[in-house]
Design a protein around this motif. Structure first.
Motif, PDB file in Angstrom:
ATOM      1  N   UNK A  38       0.830  -1.209   0.000  1.00 27.02           N
ATOM      2  CA  UNK A  38       0.000   0.000   0.000  1.00 27.02           C
ATOM      3  C   UNK A  38       0.867   1.262   0.000  1.00 27.02           C
ATOM      4  N   UNK A  39       1.876   1.302   0.871  1.00 24.80           N
ATOM      5  CA  UNK A  39       2.734   2.491   0.920  1.00 24.80           C
ATOM      6  C   UNK A  39       3.614   2.603  -0.323  1.00 24.80           C
ATOM      7  N   UNK A  40       4.049   1.470  -0.875  1.00 25.28           N
ATOM      8  CA  UNK A  40       4.832   1.497  -2.120  1.00 25.28           C
ATOM      9  C   UNK A  40       3.989   2.048  -3.271  1.00 25.28           C
ATOM     10  N   UNK A  41       2.739   1.609  -3.340  1.00 20.77           N
ATOM     11  CA  UNK A  41       1.834   2.083  -4.391  1.00 20.77           C
ATOM     12  C   UNK A  41       1.613   3.589  -4.260  1.00 20.77           C
ATOM     13  N   UNK A  42       1.436   4.065  -3.037  1.00 27.31           N
ATOM     14  CA  UNK A  42       1.253   5.498  -2.800  1.00 27.31           C
ATOM     15  C   UNK A  42       2.504   6.276  -3.171  1.00 27.31           C
ATOM     16  N   UNK A  43       3.657   5.742  -2.787  1.00 27.19           N
ATOM     17  CA  UNK A  43       4.943   6.365  -3.103  1.00 27.19           C
ATOM     18  C   UNK A  43       5.131   6.494  -4.621  1.00 27.19           C
ATOM     19  N   UNK A  44       4.715   5.463  -5.341  1.00 25.95           N
ATOM     20  CA  UNK A  44       4.855   5.437  -6.800  1.00 25.95           C
ATOM     21  C   UNK A  44       3.834   6.342  -7.495  1.00 25.95           C
ATOM     22  N   UNK A  45       2.700   6.598  -6.822  1.00 27.88           N
ATOM     23  CA  UNK A  45       1.638   7.375  -7.451  1.00 27.88           C
ATOM     24  C   UNK A  45       0.657   6.499  -8.219  1.00 27.88           C
ATOM     25  N   UNK A  46       0.622   5.206  -7.873  1.00 24.47           N
ATOM     26  CA  UNK A  46      -0.286   4.272  -8.545  1.00 24.47           C
ATOM     27  C   UNK A  46      -1.728   4.557  -8.135  1.00 24.47           C
ATOM     28  N   UNK A  47      -2.654   4.108  -8.965  1.00 27.13           N
ATOM     29  CA  UNK A  47      -4.083   4.332  -8.728  1.00 27.13           C
ATOM     30  C   UNK A  47      -4.694   3.288  -7.802  1.00 27.13           C
ATOM     31  N   UNK A  48      -4.069   2.109  -7.744  1.00 28.19           N
ATOM     32  CA  UNK A  48      -4.588   1.017  -6.928  1.00 28.19           C
ATOM     33  C   UNK A  48      -3.439   0.055  -6.647  1.00 28.19           C
ATOM     34  N   UNK A  49      -3.673  -0.892  -5.758  1.00 28.40           N
ATOM     35  CA  UNK A  49      -2.646  -1.895  -5.477  1.00 28.40           C
ATOM     36  C   UNK A  49      -3.285  -3.257  -5.239  1.00 28.40           C
ATOM     37  N   UNK A  50      -2.481  -4.287  -5.499  1.00 29.46           N
ATOM     38  CA  UNK A  50      -2.931  -5.667  -5.384  1.00 29.46           C
ATOM     39  C   UNK A  50      -1.770  -6.473  -4.814  1.00 29.46           C
ATOM     40  N   UNK A  51      -1.992  -7.140  -3.690  1.00 33.68           N
ATOM     41  CA  UNK A  51      -0.928  -7.930  -3.065  1.00 33.68           C
ATOM     42  C   UNK A  51      -0.818  -9.301  -3.717  1.00 33.68           C
ATOM     43  N   UNK A  52       0.410  -9.731  -3.988  1.00 35.91           N
ATOM     44  CA  UNK A  52       0.664 -11.091  -4.478  1.00 35.91           C
ATOM     45  C   UNK A  52       0.873 -11.969  -3.253  1.00 35.91           C
ATOM     46  N   UNK A  53       0.425 -13.199  -3.250  1.00 41.58           N
ATOM     47  CA  UNK A  53      -0.419 -13.803  -4.283  1.00 41.58           C
ATOM     48  C   UNK A  53      -1.841 -13.259  -4.175  1.00 41.58           C
ATOM     49  N   UNK A  54      -2.502 -13.160  -5.302  1.00 38.37           N
ATOM     50  CA  UNK A  54      -3.849 -12.607  -5.301  1.00 38.37           C
ATOM     51  C   UNK A  54      -4.852 -13.620  -5.823  1.00 38.37           C
ATOM     52  N   UNK A  55      -6.075 -13.402  -5.473  1.00 45.58           N
ATOM     53  CA  UNK A  55      -7.191 -14.205  -5.914  1.00 45.58           C
ATOM     54  C   UNK A  55      -7.499 -13.798  -7.358  1.00 45.58           C
ATOM     55  N   UNK A  56      -7.842 -14.742  -8.199  1.00 43.02           N
ATOM     56  CA  UNK A  56      -8.125 -14.438  -9.608  1.00 43.02           C
ATOM     57  C   UNK A  56      -9.274 -13.445  -9.749  1.00 43.02           C
ATOM     58  N   UNK A  57     -10.296 -13.593  -8.919  1.00 43.28           N
ATOM     59  CA  UNK A  57     -11.429 -12.666  -8.954  1.00 43.28           C
ATOM     60  C   UNK A  57     -10.996 -11.261  -8.540  1.00 43.28           C
ATOM     61  N   UNK A  58     -10.049 -11.203  -7.607  1.00 47.19           N
ATOM     62  CA  UNK A  58      -9.523  -9.908  -7.152  1.00 47.19           C
ATOM     63  C   UNK A  58      -8.911  -9.127  -8.310  1.00 47.19           C
ATOM     64  N   UNK A  59      -8.115  -9.829  -9.119  1.00 44.26           N
ATOM     65  CA  UNK A  59      -7.482  -9.192 -10.277  1.00 44.26           C
ATOM     66  C   UNK A  59      -8.546  -8.694 -11.254  1.00 44.26           C
TER      67      UNK A  59
END
Length: 120
Positions: free
Chosen positions: A89-110
């Motif tokens: 979450x903090x890496x995504x914010x630092x990068x300026x991304x619009x959203x984040x998804x933790x690996x491993x992720x659920x297929x439906x989540x993606x």
């Protein structure tokens, strides 16, 4: 017309898995194992959304996302930051991304995350 997704990840298995899932969901998918030429790739492919790994050569996901978000022509393209890193979450914010998804992720989540960013 199909929405196009560009995936940046240095893990071929992740690229294949994400490609299969997203193609099955009706998206057109392009992939890249490096991020140093993100602007050129985005110019060429013209994606509707980007999946960005954190640990991607040569400049890393944070810097690649920043390059994109600082470009007037491409800052509107939603970037989903995805990583197995604990502080995604903090890496995504630092990068300026619009959203984040933790690996491993659920297929439906993606699938749901992609639908969400492409609607917005």
């Amino acid at each position: 017309m199909k929405k196009k997704v560009l995936i940046f990840d240095d893990d071929i298995n992740i690229l294949e898995l994400c490609s299969l899932i997203l193609i099955e969901c009706g998206y057109e998918v392009e992939t890249s194992e490096t991020s140093h030429d993100i602007i050129e790739k985005v110019e060429l492919i013209k994606p509707d959304a980007i999946l960005m790994d954190n640990w991607i050569p040569d400049i890393g996901g944070i810097e690649a996302t920043r390059l994109l978000k600082n470009n007037l022509d491409f800052r509107h393209i939603p970037v989903i930051y995805f990583s197995a890193n604990n502080d995604i979450k903090s890496l995504a914010e630092l990068a300026g991304a619009d959203a984040h998804l933790a690996k491993p992720f659920d297929l439906d989540e993606l699938e749901n995350m992609m639908k969400s960013v492409l609607k917005g």
